[in-house]
Design an enzyme around this catalytic site. Structure first.
Site, mmCIF file in Angstrom:
data_model
loop_
_atom_site.group_PDB
_atom_site.id
_atom_site.type_symbol
_atom_site.label_atom_id
_atom_site.label_comp_id
_atom_site.label_asym_id
_atom_site.label_seq_id
_atom_site.Cartn_x
_atom_site.Cartn_y
_atom_site.Cartn_z
ATOM 1 N N ARG A 1 -62.126 25.545 82.413
ATOM 2 C CA ARG A 1 -61.591 25.085 81.142
ATOM 3 C C ARG A 1 -61.752 26.191 80.092
ATOM 4 O O ARG A 1 -62.751 26.910 80.093
ATOM 5 C CB ARG A 1 -62.406 23.854 80.733
ATOM 6 C CG ARG A 1 -61.991 23.196 79.438
ATOM 7 C CD ARG A 1 -60.700 22.497 79.579
ATOM 8 N NE ARG A 1 -60.478 21.497 78.541
ATOM 9 C CZ ARG A 1 -59.289 20.950 78.314
ATOM 10 N NH1 ARG A 1 -58.235 21.289 79.025
ATOM 11 N NH2 ARG A 1 -59.149 20.036 77.378
ATOM 12 N N THR A 24 -49.454 20.851 81.495
ATOM 13 C CA THR A 24 -50.372 20.685 82.604
ATOM 14 C C THR A 24 -49.599 20.544 83.909
ATOM 15 O O THR A 24 -48.463 20.068 83.913
ATOM 16 C CB THR A 24 -51.187 19.413 82.336
ATOM 17 O OG1 THR A 24 -51.731 19.581 81.049
ATOM 18 C CG2 THR A 24 -52.224 19.161 83.375
ATOM 19 N N THR A 62 -53.673 23.807 83.058
ATOM 20 C CA THR A 62 -52.880 23.477 81.871
ATOM 21 C C THR A 62 -52.844 24.553 80.802
ATOM 22 O O THR A 62 -53.756 25.374 80.699
ATOM 23 C CB THR A 62 -53.439 22.181 81.226
ATOM 24 O OG1 THR A 62 -52.568 21.760 80.189
ATOM 25 C CG2 THR A 62 -54.824 22.380 80.632
ATOM 26 N N ASN A 104 -51.984 22.984 77.933
ATOM 27 C CA ASN A 104 -52.014 21.812 77.052
ATOM 28 C C ASN A 104 -50.596 21.340 76.789
ATOM 29 O O ASN A 104 -50.021 20.662 77.621
ATOM 30 C CB ASN A 104 -52.790 22.051 75.757
ATOM 31 C CG ASN A 104 -53.150 20.729 75.091
ATOM 32 O OD1 ASN A 104 -53.167 19.706 75.771
ATOM 33 N ND2 ASN A 104 -53.419 20.720 73.812
ATOM 34 N N ASP A 163 -57.328 19.862 71.924
ATOM 35 C CA ASP A 163 -58.038 18.833 72.696
ATOM 36 C C ASP A 163 -59.426 18.547 72.112
ATOM 37 O O ASP A 163 -60.077 17.581 72.498
ATOM 38 C CB ASP A 163 -58.169 19.246 74.173
ATOM 39 C CG ASP A 163 -56.999 18.738 75.010
ATOM 40 O OD1 ASP A 163 -56.218 17.905 74.500
ATOM 41 O OD2 ASP A 163 -56.862 19.164 76.169
ATOM 42 N N SER A 181 -61.377 17.187 78.241
ATOM 43 C CA SER A 181 -60.099 17.099 78.950
ATOM 44 C C SER A 181 -59.931 15.717 79.576
ATOM 45 O O SER A 181 -60.895 14.962 79.714
ATOM 46 C CB SER A 181 -60.076 18.160 80.054
ATOM 47 O OG SER A 181 -58.936 18.011 80.862
ATOM 48 N N SER A 182 -58.698 15.438 79.962
ATOM 49 C CA SER A 182 -58.422 14.218 80.735
ATOM 50 C C SER A 182 -58.027 14.548 82.164
ATOM 51 O O SER A 182 -57.719 13.645 82.946
ATOM 52 C CB SER A 182 -57.261 13.443 80.095
ATOM 53 O OG SER A 182 -57.557 13.095 78.781
ATOM 54 N N GLY A 201 -50.082 15.015 82.217
ATOM 55 C CA GLY A 201 -49.745 13.859 81.383
ATOM 56 C C GLY A 201 -50.720 13.595 80.250
ATOM 57 O O GLY A 201 -50.761 12.481 79.714
HETATM 58 O O1 DON Z 1 -56.886 18.718 79.310
HETATM 59 C C1 DON Z 1 -56.180 17.800 78.931
HETATM 60 O O2 DON Z 1 -56.489 16.646 79.016
HETATM 61 C C2 DON Z 1 -54.828 18.129 78.335
HETATM 62 N N1 DON Z 1 -54.833 19.442 77.786
HETATM 63 C C3 DON Z 1 -53.776 17.956 79.378
HETATM 64 C C4 DON Z 1 -52.386 18.215 78.849
HETATM 65 C C5 DON Z 1 -51.307 17.680 79.693
HETATM 66 O O3 DON Z 1 -51.527 17.041 80.684
HETATM 67 C C6 DON Z 1 -49.930 17.945 79.214
HETATM 68 N N2 DON Z 1 -48.996 17.581 80.219
HETATM 69 N N3 DON Z 1 -48.242 16.728 80.260
#
Ligand code: DON
Length: 576
Positions: free
Chosen positions: A111, A384, A402, A404, A426, A455-456, A476
């Protein structure tokens, strides 16, 4: 002395020849100017499912040429950095979850980190108002990239030399590849942002609109990838590439310094591991909320017979919405980089806590989010993209990586040809202020120098009978954990095929905003039943792009591998 140098020359020559051979073998199979999209592929020796046909093919060729799942995951990520610039990257970060044929569960955290000169209120004006344009676009939005460090950290589990894994990406960047209609639309949609946030005109901008079939050539990116091939991690974090990043930051008012780059390290961490109805789920720990959210959601439904309620029955969907809501309330309050803040992981994942969380669940009635405060926790002592890979030896690798937002910060490093992330968004820029995914956070996810933003991302591996069974993940934003949750419940409880589990309409609740987000094809009658229970709905177009690989075993040997790619994009499944 002479003898040694002759031997060295011979060794170099041999290495170069092997490289050329491997690359020719790889490129012989891959035509970057003509390719088709496959949504499902079957084999017994290896499989890759990713967001782009060329990237999946690159990974598959690595498997065919003697690489293992780790090698293929590295090569696929590097190819994605070229052919899928909206999310594939070397200027962003990611997470890897894997299970080896030696029975070892692995997670690698690459990350991004906040730059050393970042500060808690850097996105607030003098009156304390959030400046979201700065956390979401341009130079100041970027965290220190982690991807290249992550690729090298995972390479210790690979079998092939790094040069062979990066060469296909270099060639794709150097010679170009034909873009799809979706990529053309996406590049055209970002044209004005590219013009606004760049100091040097990037390869993504051209006078006339992009159309399907145009060739995208990225010479500067090819040169950067070649520096990584020749100098390893230093080819990115030091020397010419680092100098170009630092110069770009100075031109555009960003914060990433030469020192930030030199100091960046990826971290191997203990994955989150829990049981669900006899299966073992392996997920990503902090600084991703993904693994813990999965554990919370799955454990909150485990003692309820969701299968007998029926797939997409109002009762089953309501139950899943309510556990999603509760888990995300905890995310907002407690979750962040545990190298910096205490995250009460033991409590948040304990059976007793999760039972307590469900005490106010009323079947048939929505629990308003202002009644679902984050749970009571006692202090403890303590755009992502996802790819799934499996090899014939029984190694499986699940990677989500990602920038982002789509094309990240929209800023390309001048002369280096790659996009930088906008991952700083984030973080929680101010308590209660939603980020670009509508997620709120507090102290646990406040900005601090060197800290990783929450993050997710939820790269996941599921074991059945102690053997790798499913390799799953998706992009997502905040919808990632709920998409992976629904995909697993669809397969495990509702006994769906991987293809149906991936393609069936998804729904998402993240506590705040207090609404259920649904895809266009979410059944209208189901929505009406849930509205009668008190739920508010909002349309989200599409949710996620999930890639699933499923393995069957014959004793200790892999019997078959099925790869599935989401219908929602250009995602492509390859197997042999
Ligand atoms: O780390 C995360 O949770 C976000 N930066 C993810 C971003 C993402 O999934 C965008 N795509 N659709």
């Amino acid at each position: 002395m002479k003898k040694i140098s002759t031997r060295l020359h011979a060794a170099h020559l041999l290495m170069a020849l092997t490289l050329v051979l491997l690359c020719c073998m790889a490129s012989a199979q891959i035509n970057p100017y003509q390719y088709t999209i496959n949504k499902m592929a079957n084999g017994s020796k290896g499989a890759v499912s990713s967001a782009h046909p060329l990237a999946s093919q690159v990974g598959l060729e690595v498997l065919k040429n003697g690489g293992n799942a780790f090698d293929a995951a590295i090569a696929t990520q590097l190819a994605l950095a070229v052919v899928y610039p909206g999310a594939g990257n070397i200027g962003g970060g990611g997470f890897l979850v894997a299970y080896t044929n030696k029975g070892k569960a692995i997670s690698i955290d690459y990350r991004e980190k906040a730059p050393g000169s970042a500060s808690r209120d850097m996105y607030l004006d003098k009156d304390g108002n959030p400046l979201l344009n700065l956390s979401q676009n341009g130079h100041l939005a970027s965290g220190v990239p982690g991807t290249v460090a992550g690729l090298f950290a995972s390479h210790k589990y690979g079998k092939l030399g790094f040069a062979a894994l990066i060469q296909p990406a270099i060639e794709l960047a150097e010679k170009g590849f034909v873009i799809t209609a979706a990529e053309a639309r996406s590049l055209n949609g970002s044209k004005s942002a590219f013009e606004k946030y760049n100091t040097v005109r990037p390869a993504f901008v051209k006078e006339k609109a992009w159309k399907a079939g145009d060739t995208l050539v990225q010479k500067d990116l090819a040169a950067t990838l070649s520096r990584i091939r020749d100098n390893g991690m230093k080819g990115f974090y030091e020397g010419e590439t680092a100098r170009l990043i630092s110069a770009e930051m100075k031109r555009g008012g960003g914060k990433i310094s030469l020192e930030d780059l030199k100091n960046y390290t990826a971290a191997e961490r203990d994955p989150i591991i829990f049981d669900y109805k006899g299966h073992t789920v392996i997920g990503m720990p902090m600084p991703s909320s993904g693994g813990l959210l999965m554990q919370q959601m799955m454990k909150m439904i485990e003692d309820r017979d969701i299968a007998s309620m029926g797939f997409h029955s109002p009762a089953a969907v309501q139950l899943m919405i309510e556990v999603e809501r509760r888990a995300y309330a905890d995310r907002a309050e407690f979750m962040g980089d545990k190298d910096f803040v205490k995250v009460p992981i033991q409590t948040l994942s304990s059976d007793a806590y999760l039972k307590e969380r469900m005490k106010d669940f009323i079947p048939g009635k929505a629990t308003p989010s202002d009644m679902v405060k984050p749970g009571k926790v006692n202090p403890e002592s303590d755009e992502t993209t996802h790819l799934s890979v499996a090899d014939q030896y029984g190694n499986v690798v699940s990677v989500t990586t990602t920038l982002n937002g789509g094309y990240g910060s929209k800023t390309v490093v001048g002369g280096a040809g790659f996009l930088l992330n906008n991952e700083m968004d984030d973080f929680s820029v101010k308590p209660g202020v939603p980020n670009m995914f509508g997620a709120v956070g507090k102290e646990a996810n406040a900005i601090a120098p060197g800290k990783r933003m929450l993050s997710s991302m939820t790269p996941t591996v599921v074991l059945k009978d102690k053997k790798p069974w499913l390799v799953v993940g998706t992009p997502g934003g905040t919808t990632i954990p709920t998409s992976v949750f629904q995909t697993l419940v669809n397969i495990i409880d509702f006994k769906q095929s991987s293809l149906d589990a991936v393609n069936n309409p998804k729904f998402h609740h993240q506590w705040l905003p207090d609404q259920v987000m649904v895809e266009n094809d979410f059944p209208k009658s189901l929505q009406t039943s849930l509205e009668k229970m008190g739920y508010l709905f909002t349309n989200r177009g599409q949710i996620g792009r999930t890639e699933v690989i499923k393995l069957e075993w014959n004793g200790k040997k892999v019997k078959s591998i099925e790869a599935v790619a989401d219908k929602r994009g250009d995602d492509h499944a390859a197997a042999y």
